[in-house]
Design a protein around this motif. Structure first.
Motif, PDB file in Angstrom:
ATOM      1  N   ASN A 166       0.830  -1.208   0.000  1.00 25.82           N
ATOM      2  CA  ASN A 166       0.000   0.000   0.000  1.00 25.82           C
ATOM      3  C   ASN A 166       0.862   1.254   0.000  1.00 25.82           C
ATOM      4  N   THR A 167       1.976   1.227   0.693  1.00 22.98           N
ATOM      5  CA  THR A 167       2.902   2.362   0.698  1.00 22.98           C
ATOM      6  C   THR A 167       3.505   2.568  -0.685  1.00 22.98           C
ATOM      7  N   ALA A 170       0.804   4.046  -2.939  1.00 24.56           N
ATOM      8  CA  ALA A 170       0.556   5.449  -2.607  1.00 24.56           C
ATOM      9  C   ALA A 170       1.709   6.333  -3.076  1.00 24.56           C
TER      10      ALA A 170
END
Length: 187
Positions: A166-167, A170
């Motif tokens: 997810n990092t 993003a």
């Protein structure tokens, strides 16, 4: 889309018309690294054949050494860019236990202690220096390297993996937005 370099190689060994099947199998069993040209050709083909307009790939098990990394940077920039690296840190004893358990069902020729120990030595000698170099480069770029302790139960490792992915997603979205804003302001 998850692409396992190892699975692509294992799949290639089952193709009767593959000119590389025997050599790949020998490398896998011996715990050696398959020549970069073969691995990259299989990865590129899998990316091009991915369903839909895939823009994000998790390439599992690549690069394995500096030759792999050089091959990627020479051949793949028009195909894919690297946004992050997941490094799973796991002691040999835990890997041995997991591989022996997997071997009960996998049917893989390299799921045995001899091959695993050879792969682990190859990983320590050839892959860890690449991971260390990528950590240095990451501090100068928008790429991230995530060290994930993998000696814990699989669900905990998966939770850390999801956070890292997810990092990466993003950060990639923010980097693309920044490039767009720069392009617009340059007009």
């Amino acid at each position: 889309v998850h692409l396992s370099a190892g699975q692509l190689l294992r799949d290639e060994t089952t193709k009767k018309d593959s000119p590389h099947a025997q050599m790949i199998e020998e490398c896998l069993v011996a715990g050696k690294i398959v020549p970069v040209e073969i691995s990259l050709a299989l990865l590129e083909q899998a990316m091009r054949e991915a369903p839909g307009q895939q823009l994000l790939f998790l390439v599992d098990g690549f690069p394995r050494n500096f030759d792999n990394l050089s091959g990627w940077t020479a051949r793949m920039p028009s195909i894919a860019s690297v946004s992050g690296v997941l490094h799973y840190d796991c002691p040999l004893e835990v890997l041995e236990k997991r591989i022996l358990e997997r071997a009960k069902e996998s049917g893989r020729s390299d799921d045995n202690l001899t091959s695993l120990r050879k792969r682990f030595r190859t990983f320590q000698a050839e892959t860890m220096p690449v991971v260390d170099m990528l950590k240095e480069v990451a501090s100068l770029t928008c790429m991230s390297v995530f060290d994930i302790p993998a000696n814990r139960p699989i669900p905990q490792v998966w939770e850390d993996t999801k956070v890292a992915l997810n990092t990466v997603i993003a950060n990639d979205v923010m980097a693309q937005n920044w490039k767009l804003l720069q392009a617009i302001s340059a007009r």
